[in-house]
Every structure is written in C-alpha cells, then in structure tokens.
Design a protein around this motif. Structure first.
Motif, PDB file in Angstrom:
ATOM      1  N   ASN A  37       0.845  -1.182   0.000  1.00  0.00           N
ATOM      2  CA  ASN A  37       0.000   0.000   0.000  1.00  0.00           C
ATOM      3  C   ASN A  37       0.889   1.243   0.000  1.00  0.00           C
ATOM      4  O   ASN A  37       1.650   1.461   0.932  1.00  0.00           O
ATOM      5  CB  ASN A  37      -0.894  -0.011   1.245  1.00  0.00           C
ATOM      6  CG  ASN A  37      -2.142   0.806   1.056  1.00  0.00           C
ATOM      7  OD1 ASN A  37      -2.099   1.841   0.429  1.00  0.00           O
ATOM      8  ND2 ASN A  37      -3.261   0.335   1.605  1.00  0.00           N
ATOM      9  N   GLN A  76      -3.086   3.989   5.007  1.00  0.00           N
ATOM     10  CA  GLN A  76      -4.085   3.006   4.624  1.00  0.00           C
ATOM     11  C   GLN A  76      -3.618   1.564   4.807  1.00  0.00           C
ATOM     12  O   GLN A  76      -4.356   0.626   4.526  1.00  0.00           O
ATOM     13  CB  GLN A  76      -4.488   3.234   3.165  1.00  0.00           C
ATOM     14  CG  GLN A  76      -5.137   4.582   2.920  1.00  0.00           C
ATOM     15  CD  GLN A  76      -5.503   4.807   1.469  1.00  0.00           C
ATOM     16  OE1 GLN A  76      -5.496   3.882   0.657  1.00  0.00           O
ATOM     17  NE2 GLN A  76      -5.814   6.056   1.127  1.00  0.00           N
ATOM     18  N   VAL A  77      -2.401   1.369   5.322  1.00  0.00           N
ATOM     19  CA  VAL A  77      -1.839   0.030   5.457  1.00  0.00           C
ATOM     20  C   VAL A  77      -2.696  -0.856   6.348  1.00  0.00           C
ATOM     21  O   VAL A  77      -2.863  -2.058   6.080  1.00  0.00           O
ATOM     22  CB  VAL A  77      -0.398   0.107   6.004  1.00  0.00           C
ATOM     23  CG1 VAL A  77       0.117  -1.281   6.388  1.00  0.00           C
ATOM     24  CG2 VAL A  77       0.521   0.753   4.975  1.00  0.00           C
ATOM     25  N   LEU A  82      -5.981  -0.506   7.105  1.00  0.00           N
ATOM     26  CA  LEU A  82      -7.413  -0.522   6.851  1.00  0.00           C
ATOM     27  C   LEU A  82      -7.873  -1.918   6.458  1.00  0.00           C
ATOM     28  O   LEU A  82      -7.106  -2.740   5.968  1.00  0.00           O
ATOM     29  CB  LEU A  82      -7.758   0.477   5.743  1.00  0.00           C
ATOM     30  CG  LEU A  82      -7.551   1.959   6.070  1.00  0.00           C
ATOM     31  CD1 LEU A  82      -7.964   2.827   4.884  1.00  0.00           C
ATOM     32  CD2 LEU A  82      -8.327   2.357   7.318  1.00  0.00           C
ATOM     33  N   ASN A 111      -9.490  -3.152   4.042  1.00  0.00           N
ATOM     34  CA  ASN A 111      -9.366  -3.590   2.650  1.00  0.00           C
ATOM     35  C   ASN A 111      -7.981  -3.339   2.070  1.00  0.00           C
ATOM     36  O   ASN A 111      -7.821  -3.271   0.857  1.00  0.00           O
ATOM     37  CB  ASN A 111     -10.423  -2.879   1.794  1.00  0.00           C
ATOM     38  CG  ASN A 111     -11.840  -3.253   2.217  1.00  0.00           C
ATOM     39  OD1 ASN A 111     -12.105  -4.410   2.515  1.00  0.00           O
ATOM     40  ND2 ASN A 111     -12.725  -2.271   2.259  1.00  0.00           N
ATOM     41  N   SER A 112      -6.967  -3.230   2.917  1.00  0.00           N
ATOM     42  CA  SER A 112      -5.613  -2.975   2.432  1.00  0.00           C
ATOM     43  C   SER A 112      -5.156  -4.106   1.510  1.00  0.00           C
ATOM     44  O   SER A 112      -5.286  -5.287   1.842  1.00  0.00           O
ATOM     45  CB  SER A 112      -4.650  -2.865   3.608  1.00  0.00           C
ATOM     46  OG  SER A 112      -3.315  -2.765   3.151  1.00  0.00           O
ATOM     47  N   GLU A 163      -2.263  -5.125   0.921  1.00  0.00           N
ATOM     48  CA  GLU A 163      -1.072  -5.852   1.355  1.00  0.00           C
ATOM     49  C   GLU A 163      -1.363  -6.827   2.493  1.00  0.00           C
ATOM     50  O   GLU A 163      -0.472  -7.528   2.956  1.00  0.00           O
ATOM     51  CB  GLU A 163       0.041  -4.897   1.749  1.00  0.00           C
ATOM     52  CG  GLU A 163      -0.108  -4.162   3.040  1.00  0.00           C
ATOM     53  CD  GLU A 163       1.153  -3.352   3.363  1.00  0.00           C
ATOM     54  OE1 GLU A 163       1.926  -3.798   4.228  1.00  0.00           O
ATOM     55  OE2 GLU A 163       1.366  -2.289   2.725  1.00  0.00           O
ATOM     56  N   THR A 164      -2.608  -6.901   2.943  1.00  0.00           N
ATOM     57  CA  THR A 164      -2.968  -7.837   4.002  1.00  0.00           C
ATOM     58  C   THR A 164      -3.094  -9.250   3.444  1.00  0.00           C
ATOM     59  O   THR A 164      -3.798  -9.477   2.455  1.00  0.00           O
ATOM     60  CB  THR A 164      -4.298  -7.429   4.659  1.00  0.00           C
ATOM     61  OG1 THR A 164      -4.142  -6.162   5.289  1.00  0.00           O
ATOM     62  CG2 THR A 164      -4.723  -8.455   5.698  1.00  0.00           C
ATOM     63  N   GLU A 206     -11.193  -1.314  10.423  1.00  0.00           N
ATOM     64  CA  GLU A 206      -9.889  -1.942  10.657  1.00  0.00           C
ATOM     65  C   GLU A 206     -10.085  -3.301  11.310  1.00  0.00           C
ATOM     66  O   GLU A 206     -10.948  -3.470  12.179  1.00  0.00           O
ATOM     67  CB  GLU A 206      -9.021  -1.061  11.569  1.00  0.00           C
ATOM     68  CG  GLU A 206      -8.697   0.295  10.978  1.00  0.00           C
ATOM     69  CD  GLU A 206      -8.081   1.265  11.986  1.00  0.00           C
ATOM     70  OE1 GLU A 206      -7.484   2.261  11.566  1.00  0.00           O
ATOM     71  OE2 GLU A 206      -8.212   1.013  13.206  1.00  0.00           O
ATOM     72  N   ARG A 247       1.106  -9.505   6.817  1.00  0.00           N
ATOM     73  CA  ARG A 247       0.989  -8.513   5.753  1.00  0.00           C
ATOM     74  C   ARG A 247       2.248  -8.530   4.893  1.00  0.00           C
ATOM     75  O   ARG A 247       3.289  -9.065   5.276  1.00  0.00           O
ATOM     76  CB  ARG A 247       0.686  -7.127   6.303  1.00  0.00           C
ATOM     77  CG  ARG A 247       1.695  -6.550   7.274  1.00  0.00           C
ATOM     78  CD  ARG A 247       1.155  -5.257   7.900  1.00  0.00           C
ATOM     79  NE  ARG A 247       2.091  -4.666   8.851  1.00  0.00           N
ATOM     80  CZ  ARG A 247       3.017  -3.773   8.545  1.00  0.00           C
ATOM     81  NH1 ARG A 247       3.165  -3.364   7.288  1.00  0.00           N
ATOM     82  NH2 ARG A 247       3.807  -3.276   9.471  1.00  0.00           N
TER      83      ARG A 247
END
Length: 467
Positions: free
Chosen positions: A258, A263-264, A266, A268-269, A271-272, A349, A355
């Motif tokens: 991200n 926003q990392v 959140l 809907n990131s 990178e999760t 969140e 991640r």
C-alpha cells in the motif's frame, strides 16, 4: 436459527478432555449460547458431516485467537506482554500486575499470564485436532470442503505451536485428541518441533486454494500458509527455502504494498494476507482500544523512549503510526497503526496477522544471508521508500543484515511479538536488553513452563533454565 455443536476442551492442558455442547447460533449474532445436551446427544463424528458446523468450529477458533488466546490484541496477548518484556513499551499502570512481571523481567513458573498463554494455546490445538480427526472421517463432506477445512486446521495447529516453541523452547507437539496420550505427552526438542511445523504447513499449503473463503481475507489461504512456512524456514536458517516461499508470494498479483502509509492497516488494504474478523458490525480492533490514550500520564502503557529514539529522521511511520499526548511538560507516544478505538458503524480496521511488508523483509533477509546483495537491497528499499526514507546503496553483508533488522523493528513494532521473536532468534537479546532492563538474564529468552503443568504431567520436566 440453527443448531450446531461447539467443542470445548478443559482448561487444563495438555491433559485435555472433550465437552460436547449444543450451541444455538442466531444469524444476526456471532455469540454462542450454550445449553445442556439432550439425552440423545449426537456424536462428534455426526456433527462434522455438515460443512456449516465445521465452518462454525473454525470461526470459533479464529474468534478465540482474536479475543482471548495468545494473539489477542489486549493486555494478555503476546504483542502487549512481549512489548513490555523487551523494549517497545513502558508500563505506567499499577493495576496490571501480570504485565508488571513481564515488564520487570521477573517471571515465575506460577505466573498466571504465562499459564494463560500455555492453556489457551493447547486448548485451541485440541479443538483443531478434533476438526482434523473428524473431518478426515466425514463421508458427507465434499472433497473441496475437506481440503479447505483440513488445510486451515493444519495451518492453525502450526501457527499456535510456532508461538509456543518460540516462547517456551522445547514443547509437546500435540497431534491427537486422545486423553490417555495427552496426559503423558513429553516435550520435543526445538528442532523436532520445527520439522513438525514444516510438515503441517507443507500439507496445509497443498490443500488450501489461492482464493479466500468469504470476504476481507479473514480465513487463511495457500499464501498465508506459505507466509508462515517462510517464517519457519527463516527462523530455522533455511535461507533458500525461505526465499522460495517469499518469492512465490511476492510474485502473486493479489498482494501489493500500500503506497499510502495511512491506509496500510485498513480493512481492505491490498497488502494484508490474513487478518481477524472484527466479529461485530462496526467493531474495529482490540489493539486500538489497548494502546490509544488521550491524556497523560498514560493510564496503561506508552511507547518507550528507547523505541521512539530508534526512528530515523524523516521516517513517515513516526508521524503516521504513532500518536502523541502532552500535558505541556511531558510528551508520551502510543502505537497508532490502528486508529479506530470505538464502533464506527461499518468496520474500518481488522487486526492483521500477516501482511506483505513482512514478506518483503523476510525475502530481503534471506537474500542477504545468501549473498544476493542487490536483490536484498531492492526488497529492503521497497519498505524504506514507502516510509519516505532514502534508499540504501551497496553495503557489506553485516551492515545490510543490521539494516534489515532495524527495518523489522520499526515496521513491525507492537505486532504479534515480532521484536521479542527477532531478538531471540538472532541471539541479540542480551546485547540489546541488558543495558536497559536491570533484571534481564540470558535465560529470559524462554518463558517458564507453568508449574501446575509440571505437576500434572512430570513428563514435561525439566523446567526451563533460570526458573
């Protein structure tokens, strides 16, 4: 309304017993309502013939991992306890006695928080083994459902054992629900445990699909298994194998770093890889409730001066991932990765377990250990540049590894106990903690085996050194 069975192990472990309760689930509520079983109680095997009940059993395990087991975001979770045990957090509260023992590095084998970590973990392992045993025997489940359930269960079993072996050292690797076996189970060496972790994760990865079950990446898929497998290989210093797993994940188009640092974390990131479902509509993370405070001095804990001084000048994570409170004289900082500490109507969140940033850093470390300097720098700099830091250029191997460890310290702070795990596996705990932790001893890299467990099962002896 539908009726399912919830499998509840006893609080003592590894001598575990099975209680089968009928549970009523209302479609609008996650909570279980327990009632006494009828005279014609169904057997566990029949319960696991229904995919809905297996899904419910798995959902309950994930809820326990989020709310009460070792990975919960509260004061009894490893992030909070180990953050105080190492150098991430300073304790201000006088009411959190068990946390105080961790903060003072003054643990005894009778410590209730240590017992809680042990018992909750083996209870979940028992529940997971029950899913494995009964799913294998089920005849009404489709093969697709069986593979999904078994893949998740093998992953969970490895995930919990991974934390146990890193917290306690030699431990039992429990693979059965047989009471007679579990009452006499003995500890395996760390090397033996790591091989079992690898076996479970290789199997899990082969069974799970690349797609997720449901929304928001709250159930592990193939790449989540690969992420934990990479971590196991990395800790076991199998650099090439760790690199293979991380390369597969980084090559997958479903995950992207991200670029917006706010926003990392959140829901809907992109990178999760895996996060815990919030549980209730509009709920957010327990982590935010644990760490965020609005007046000083802090009512619970704050980020330590040692940690705050570790940031490089200009690091965007200082600004965006820490919050500050001042009384006009003193300033205290708190983890601000998760920013919502109340219900927001729609969940914003969820507590993230894996991640993509960790995958980049594991790949960088593996490449550095293998002498692939340019590849390691590229992966390390992807994380640095996202934090508005200058890219590092060619450097010697030792300096590169130190830069990677520093980046892990800043990137992963107060997430799932990474700081302690990194100090332990790299043999740097004494050098970094002794100067600032007056009671730190070399033997503190392992927690004590709970004394009550040694009494119940003498095969768990000997106690870890230092206790």
């Amino acid at each position: 309304m539908k009726t399912i069975f919830k499998l509840i192990p006893s609080m003592g472990s590894p001598a575990l017993t099975l209680v089968l309760l009928i549970t009523t689930i209302f479609s609008a509520c996650e909570d279980f309502v327990e009632i006494a079983p009828p005279d014609n109680q169904l057997t566990g095997a029949i319960v696991f013939e229904d995919a809905a009940t297996v899904n419910a059993a798995l959902a309950d395990i994930y809820a326990q991992l989020r709310d009460g087991a070792l990975t919960n975001g509260g004061t009894s979770g490893v992030a909070h306890l180990l953050g105080h045990y190492t150098d991430e957090l300073t304790l201000y509260s006088t009411a959190l006695q068990q946390v105080q023992f961790f903060y003072d590095n003054n643990l005894l084998a009778t410590n209730s928080a240590v017992l809680g970590l042990w018992n909750s973990s083996y209870n979940l392992i028992y529940a997971t083994n029950n899913i494995i045993e009964n799913t294998k025997k089920a005849s009404a489940l489709t093969q697709e459902d069986k593979d999904q359930f078994l893949g998740e269960a093998y992953f969970i079993r490895a995930f919990v054992h991974f934390y146990l072996v890193n917290l306690f050292g030699d431990i039992p690797y429990v693979e059965s629900t047989d009471y007679r076996t579990n009452t006499k189970v003995a500890r395996l060496s760390e090397a033996q445990v790591y091989q079992k972790l690898i076996d479970d994760l290789v199997l899990s990865k082969s069974l799970l699909p690349e797609s997720y079950v449901g929304a928001n990446r709250t159930r592990p898929n193939k790449w989540v298994s690969a992420a934990l497998l990479a971590r196991v290989y990395l800790y076991d210093e199998k650099w090439s194998l760790a690199l293979d797993e991380t390369t597969q994940i980084l090559s997958n188009g479903d995950y992207v770093l991200n670029t917006e640092i706010d926003q990392v974390f959140l829901k809907n990131s992109p990178e999760t890889l895996w996060q815990f479902d919030a549980g209730i509509a509009g709920a957010n993370t327990i982590d935010a409730q644990t760490y965020i405070f609005t007046s000083g001095p802090p009512p619970n804990s704050a980020l330590s001066d040692t940690f705050m001084n570790a940031f490089e000048s200009g690091d965007a994570r200082f600004t965006h991932w820490t919050g500050a409170v001042t009384n006009g004289v003193d300033t205290w900082y708190y983890p601000f990765k998760y920013k919502q500490n109340s219900n927001t109507g729609t969940t914003m969140e969820c507590s993230i377990v894996f991640r993509l940033a960790e995958i980049y850093l594991m790949a960088a470390e593996s490449n550095a250990q293998l002498g692939h300097t340019s590849e390691a720098l590229e992966q390390l700099n992807a994380i640095r540049e996202r934090a508005d830091l200058a890219a590092l250029t060619d450097t010697d191997s030792a300096s590169l590894l130190e830069a990677i460890f520093q980046e892990r310290r800043i990137e992963l702070f107060t997430e799932m106990g990474h700081r302690f795990l990194d100090l332990k596996r790299t043999d740097r705990a004494d050098a970094e903690l002794s100067p600032i932790k007056p009671n730190w001893q070399s033997t503190d890299v392992r927690l004590p085996i709970p004394e009550s467990e040694l009494i119940l099962n003498p095969n768990l002896n000997p106690q870890n050194d230092g206790y």
